[in-house]
Design a protein around this motif. Structure first.
Motif, PDB file in Angstrom:
ATOM      1  N   ALA A 280       9.193   0.834  -6.516  1.00 32.08           N
ATOM      2  CA  ALA A 280      10.242   1.088  -5.534  1.00 32.08           C
ATOM      3  C   ALA A 280      11.327   1.940  -6.170  1.00 32.08           C
ATOM      4  CB  ALA A 280      10.825  -0.226  -5.013  1.00 32.08           C
ATOM      5  N   LEU A 281      11.937   2.803  -5.373  1.00 29.93           N
ATOM      6  CA  LEU A 281      13.007   3.694  -5.816  1.00 29.93           C
ATOM      7  C   LEU A 281      14.299   3.335  -5.095  1.00 29.93           C
ATOM      8  CD1 LEU A 281      11.035   7.065  -5.621  1.00 29.93           C
ATOM      9  CD2 LEU A 281      11.296   5.556  -7.609  1.00 29.93           C
ATOM     10  N   PHE A 282      15.428   3.714  -5.707  1.00 32.21           N
ATOM     11  CA  PHE A 282      16.725   3.432  -5.092  1.00 32.21           C
ATOM     12  C   PHE A 282      16.821   4.106  -3.737  1.00 32.21           C
ATOM     13  CE2 PHE A 282      21.091   4.792  -4.206  1.00 32.21           C
ATOM     14  CZ  PHE A 282      21.722   3.558  -4.148  1.00 32.21           C
ATOM     15  N   LEU A 283      17.293   3.337  -2.755  1.00 37.61           N
ATOM     16  CA  LEU A 283      17.415   3.847  -1.398  1.00 37.61           C
ATOM     17  C   LEU A 283      18.867   3.981  -0.971  1.00 37.61           C
ATOM     18  CD1 LEU A 283      15.850   4.681   1.180  1.00 37.61           C
ATOM     19  CD2 LEU A 283      16.001   2.278   1.902  1.00 37.61           C
ATOM     20  N   GLU A 284      19.649   2.898  -1.146  1.00 36.36           N
ATOM     21  CA  GLU A 284      21.038   2.918  -0.710  1.00 36.36           C
ATOM     22  C   GLU A 284      21.784   1.712  -1.290  1.00 36.36           C
ATOM     23  OE1 GLU A 284      21.297   2.402   3.500  1.00 36.36           O
ATOM     24  OE2 GLU A 284      19.737   0.855   3.533  1.00 36.36           O
ATOM     25  N   ALA A 297      13.191   0.573  -2.367  1.00 38.13           N
ATOM     26  CA  ALA A 297      12.091   0.527  -1.404  1.00 38.13           C
ATOM     27  C   ALA A 297      10.953   1.420  -1.897  1.00 38.13           C
ATOM     28  CB  ALA A 297      12.559   0.983  -0.021  1.00 38.13           C
ATOM     29  N   PRO A 298       9.703   1.034  -1.631  1.00 32.89           N
ATOM     30  CA  PRO A 298       8.581   1.904  -2.001  1.00 32.89           C
ATOM     31  C   PRO A 298       8.687   3.235  -1.271  1.00 32.89           C
ATOM     32  CG  PRO A 298       7.814  -0.310  -1.451  1.00 32.89           C
ATOM     33  CD  PRO A 298       9.256  -0.240  -1.042  1.00 32.89           C
ATOM     34  N   PRO A 299       8.313   4.321  -1.915  1.00 32.94           N
ATOM     35  CA  PRO A 299       8.378   5.628  -1.256  1.00 32.94           C
ATOM     36  C   PRO A 299       7.319   5.740  -0.170  1.00 32.94           C
ATOM     37  CG  PRO A 299       7.323   5.819  -3.392  1.00 32.94           C
ATOM     38  CD  PRO A 299       7.837   4.416  -3.306  1.00 32.94           C
ATOM     39  N   SER A 300       7.536   6.640   0.751  1.00 32.74           N
ATOM     40  CA  SER A 300       6.615   6.798   1.877  1.00 32.74           C
ATOM     41  C   SER A 300       5.231   7.244   1.428  1.00 32.74           C
ATOM     42  CB  SER A 300       7.183   7.811   2.875  1.00 32.74           C
ATOM     43  OG  SER A 300       7.377   9.072   2.251  1.00 32.74           O
ATOM     44  N   TYR A 301       5.127   7.845   0.253  1.00 37.38           N
ATOM     45  CA  TYR A 301       3.841   8.356  -0.229  1.00 37.38           C
ATOM     46  C   TYR A 301       3.094   7.352  -1.111  1.00 37.38           C
ATOM     47  CZ  TYR A 301       6.968   9.430  -4.154  1.00 37.38           C
ATOM     48  OH  TYR A 301       7.911   9.346  -5.155  1.00 37.38           O
ATOM     49  N   LEU A 302       3.553   6.101  -1.160  1.00 36.85           N
ATOM     50  CA  LEU A 302       2.935   5.117  -2.050  1.00 36.85           C
ATOM     51  C   LEU A 302       1.438   4.973  -1.779  1.00 36.85           C
ATOM     52  CD1 LEU A 302       3.399   2.936  -4.253  1.00 36.85           C
ATOM     53  CD2 LEU A 302       3.653   1.291  -2.388  1.00 36.85           C
ATOM     54  N   GLY A 326      -4.367   8.689   4.465  1.00 39.16           N
ATOM     55  CA  GLY A 326      -3.114   8.233   3.874  1.00 39.16           C
ATOM     56  C   GLY A 326      -2.528   7.044   4.614  1.00 39.16           C
ATOM     57  N   GLY A 327      -1.932   6.144   3.827  1.00 38.02           N
ATOM     58  CA  GLY A 327      -1.321   4.948   4.404  1.00 38.02           C
ATOM     59  C   GLY A 327      -2.189   3.727   4.304  1.00 38.02           C
ATOM     60  N   GLY A 337     -15.982  -7.952  -0.972  1.00 44.71           N
ATOM     61  CA  GLY A 337     -16.784  -6.978  -0.246  1.00 44.71           C
ATOM     62  C   GLY A 337     -16.414  -6.804   1.205  1.00 44.71           C
ATOM     63  N   ALA A 338     -15.440  -7.547   1.708  1.00 41.57           N
ATOM     64  CA  ALA A 338     -15.028  -7.395   3.103  1.00 41.57           C
ATOM     65  C   ALA A 338     -14.374  -6.030   3.286  1.00 41.57           C
ATOM     66  CB  ALA A 338     -14.060  -8.505   3.489  1.00 41.57           C
ATOM     67  N   PRO A 339     -14.671  -5.346   4.385  1.00 33.38           N
ATOM     68  CA  PRO A 339     -14.087  -4.008   4.613  1.00 33.38           C
ATOM     69  C   PRO A 339     -12.623  -4.118   5.045  1.00 33.38           C
ATOM     70  CG  PRO A 339     -15.433  -4.645   6.490  1.00 33.38           C
ATOM     71  CD  PRO A 339     -15.585  -5.745   5.473  1.00 33.38           C
ATOM     72  N   ILE A 340     -11.799  -4.611   4.141  1.00 40.73           N
ATOM     73  CA  ILE A 340     -10.392  -4.871   4.414  1.00 40.73           C
ATOM     74  C   ILE A 340      -9.535  -3.762   3.817  1.00 40.73           C
ATOM     75  CG2 ILE A 340      -8.472  -6.456   3.999  1.00 40.73           C
ATOM     76  CD1 ILE A 340     -10.507  -7.453   6.034  1.00 40.73           C
ATOM     77  N   PHE A 341      -8.582  -3.282   4.602  1.00 38.86           N
ATOM     78  CA  PHE A 341      -7.659  -2.246   4.165  1.00 38.86           C
ATOM     79  C   PHE A 341      -6.235  -2.745   4.383  1.00 38.86           C
ATOM     80  CE2 PHE A 341     -11.533  -0.043   4.567  1.00 38.86           C
ATOM     81  CZ  PHE A 341     -11.448   1.142   3.847  1.00 38.86           C
ATOM     82  N   MET A 342      -5.407  -2.545   3.381  1.00 43.51           N
ATOM     83  CA  MET A 342      -3.995  -2.913   3.479  1.00 43.51           C
ATOM     84  C   MET A 342      -3.171  -1.702   3.882  1.00 43.51           C
ATOM     85  SD  MET A 342      -3.989  -6.098   2.821  1.00 43.51           S
ATOM     86  CE  MET A 342      -4.673  -7.451   1.845  1.00 43.51           C
ATOM     87  N   SER A 343      -2.080  -1.970   4.574  1.00 44.60           N
ATOM     88  CA  SER A 343      -1.156  -0.907   4.955  1.00 44.60           C
ATOM     89  C   SER A 343       0.206  -1.525   5.208  1.00 44.60           C
ATOM     90  CB  SER A 343      -1.645  -0.199   6.224  1.00 44.60           C
ATOM     91  OG  SER A 343      -1.496  -1.052   7.366  1.00 44.60           O
ATOM     92  N   SER A 344       1.166  -0.697   5.512  1.00 47.09           N
ATOM     93  CA  SER A 344       2.439  -1.209   5.991  1.00 47.09           C
ATOM     94  C   SER A 344       2.277  -1.621   7.451  1.00 47.09           C
ATOM     95  CB  SER A 344       3.533  -0.144   5.860  1.00 47.09           C
ATOM     96  OG  SER A 344       3.782   0.152   4.500  1.00 47.09           O
ATOM     97  N   PRO A 345       3.111  -2.549   7.956  1.00 46.70           N
ATOM     98  CA  PRO A 345       2.997  -2.977   9.353  1.00 46.70           C
ATOM     99  C   PRO A 345       3.062  -1.803  10.326  1.00 46.70           C
ATOM    100  CG  PRO A 345       4.469  -4.436   8.152  1.00 46.70           C
ATOM    101  CD  PRO A 345       4.167  -3.290   7.241  1.00 46.70           C
ATOM    102  N   HIS A 346       2.272  -1.913  11.365  1.00 45.77           N
ATOM    103  CA  HIS A 346       2.219  -0.882  12.416  1.00 45.77           C
ATOM    104  C   HIS A 346       1.815   0.479  11.854  1.00 45.77           C
ATOM    105  CE1 HIS A 346       4.112  -2.987  15.979  1.00 45.77           C
ATOM    106  NE2 HIS A 346       4.363  -3.857  15.003  1.00 45.77           N
TER     107      HIS A 346
END
Length: 503
Positions: A280-284, A297-302, A326-327, A337-346
């Motif tokens: 995560a990088l400084f945001l505010e 917060a993690p950058p959008s390109y994580l 991406g994402g 082995g489950a075809p599971i992919f993680m992402s940010s919500p929505h």
């Protein structure tokens, strides 16, 4: 004479105060930093150790499930249409136990997690509320068939039987905490080593359990290493990814940071949930219950595709030919082995192509972004929100004996998203202000007050002495009076006129 002594004494006192003030200006930050570092190391006699071992902030785990509105249409090839339901909220306890100090500046521990439903904060009762979603156990088995021989495929197909549904309906509790699945039970009986358990649930087995032994640095030799992971489950690197960089176990477990964090720092966190480290990088600048904090917060390109962010090529498994949009993060290797992919919500920050595969997702950065609000002096995480979405990769499997998935459209179907969050209580925030910020203010303002008052006394003393010296010089200079006789002055009553003029 008495005045002179008084002025000189004032000057001496002022000079001493100036010297003391300058010394405080130089040494107070050093002393303050030394005290903070001593109290934040992971040693038994430190304040930081107690907060690290037993985090004072309450932790909540929120589950949002995605209901599949058109299950029959999905089987026929329609785009999945999903709606979000939730949250279903649990209180989480995760103390550190079996803490063992080693002689090399490290300490080991486990962190068992316990969860308790909070119906007051939930929108419903997870024991009774149901929703429809993909049959992940069946999808997992069918996904594994593509790597098997034709004979093994036929044997498993006969074992599983024809009457299996691509989409299923379960209670929220079952889908999260686990239920005994028919498909997994049959496979477990036939080939026990093929699946680890016959119970399916994204948090099945996690209640009253831990994710392994962590060994971290105490920070006693270098405060920058405080709570940095040395190894996890005895591993110094991970076995899941394809490059050494991707397999690195970087950072902390997210519960504690090194002191004196700056805006230029990169905060690394290892998450066993996604089998990798993130950063995560400084945001505010933010404020948590009256305490100044830095938001990272993690950058959008994580999770971006490697063509956008080249280091992510290490997360393409088994090679760069198997990179995904991406994402998304493919975690099938650490999810049996489950075809599971993680992402940010929505699908926040995901490629538009991913969001176009489903109907019903609406990413909002302020609502769906992970963040850490960190107190910069102690490094304490005062407000944390870790968000993650679990998705299943739905695609066509053209096995000639069954059309379960023959006609489906490819999509990354959201199943559930999680918000694990916690914030320091007002009482703890007030204690921190008293123990940290009050001494800091007293030390800072007091130092400059002493310096300023000393300068004032010196200036006042020098001014008074200067005035006194000037007066003394003027009063000690003699006046020379002489008599001038004007010879031309007229005589009055027979006498001469004289004029007395000071020379």
């Amino acid at each position: 004479m008495a005045q002179k002594v008084c002025f000189i004494t004032t000057g001496v006192i002022g000079t001493l105060l100036v010297i003391a003030g300058i010394s405080f200006v130089h040494y107070f930050p050093i002393i303050f930093e030394s005290i903070v570092k001593k109290q934040t190391v992971l040693a038994n006699n430190s304040t930081g150790f107690e907060e690290w071992a037993n985090p004072p902030a309450p932790i909540f785990l929120e589950f949002y499930v995605w209901n599949l509105e058109n299950p029959d249409g999905v089987v026929k090839g329609d785009k999945p249409n999903v709606t979000e339901r939730g949250p279903y909220v649990y209180r989480e306890e995760r103390p550190k136990v079996n803490v063992t100090e080693h002689g090399n500046g490290t300490v080991s521990y486990t962190s068992p997690q316990s969860f308790f439903i909070d119906l007051d904060l939930s929108v419903g009762d997870p024991m009774n509320d149901t929703f429809t979603t993909l049959n992940v156990p069946l999808l997992t088995v069918v996904n594994e068939l593509q790597f098997m021989s034709a004979a093994e495929r036929i044997a498993l197909y006969i074992l599983i039987g024809k009457h299996q549904d691509v989409c299923v309906t379960h209670t929220v509790h079952e889908y999260i905490w686990g239920y005994k699945d028919e498909v997994l039970t049959k496979i477990k009986e036939f080939k026990p080593d093929l699946v680890p358990t016959d119970v399916f649930g994204f948090f099945a087995g996690k209640n009253n359990s831990n994710d392994g032994v962590y060994t971290v640095y105490t920070g006693e030799t270098d405060s920058k290493l405080t709570n940095i992971i040395d190894n996890w489950k005895g591993m110094e690197s991970l076995p899941y990814w394809t490059t050494p960089q991707a397999n690195m176990i970087n950072g902390t477990d997210g519960t504690y940071n090194h002191p004196f964090i700056t805006k230029n720092d990169t905060v690394y966190v290892f998450s066993s949930d996604i089998c990798r480290s993130i950063y995560a990088l400084f945001l505010e600048e933010t404020n948590t219950r009256g305490v100044p904090t830095y938001r990272f917060a993690p950058p959008s390109y994580l999770f971006a595709n490697y063509t956008i962010y080249p280091p992510n090529i290490g997360f393409c498994t088994p090679d760069e030919a198997h990179c995904y949009p991406g994402g998304l993060l493919n975690v099938s290797l650490c999810q049996f082995g489950a075809p599971i992919f993680m992402s940010s919500p929505h699908f926040l920050y995901a490629d538009q192509s991913v969001m176009d595969m489903v109907i019903g997702v609406h990413p909002v950065e302020e609502l769906h972004r992970t963040f850490f609000d960190v107190e910069p002096y102690t490094g304490g995480p005062l407000n944390v929100s870790k968000k993650l979405q679990i998705n299943a990769h739905l695609k066509s499997y053209d096995f000639y004996w069954e059309d379960w998935y023959k006609h489906v459209s490819e999509a990354y179907v959201p199943l559930v998203w999680i918000n694990e969050h916690g914030a320091v209580t007002q009482e703890s925030a007030d204690d921190l202000k008293k123990q940290l910020y009050l001494p800091l203010k007293i030390g800072t303002y007091g130092t400059w007050s002493v310096l300023g008052f000393g300068c004032l006394l010196v200036v006042l003393s020098l001014t008074c002495i200067s005035v006194m010296v000037c007066k003394a010089k003027r009063s000690s200079r003699p006046l020379d009076y002489s008599v001038n006789i004007d010879a031309n002055a007229p005589l009055i009553n027979g006498s001469t006129r004289t004029e007395i003029v000071p020379s």
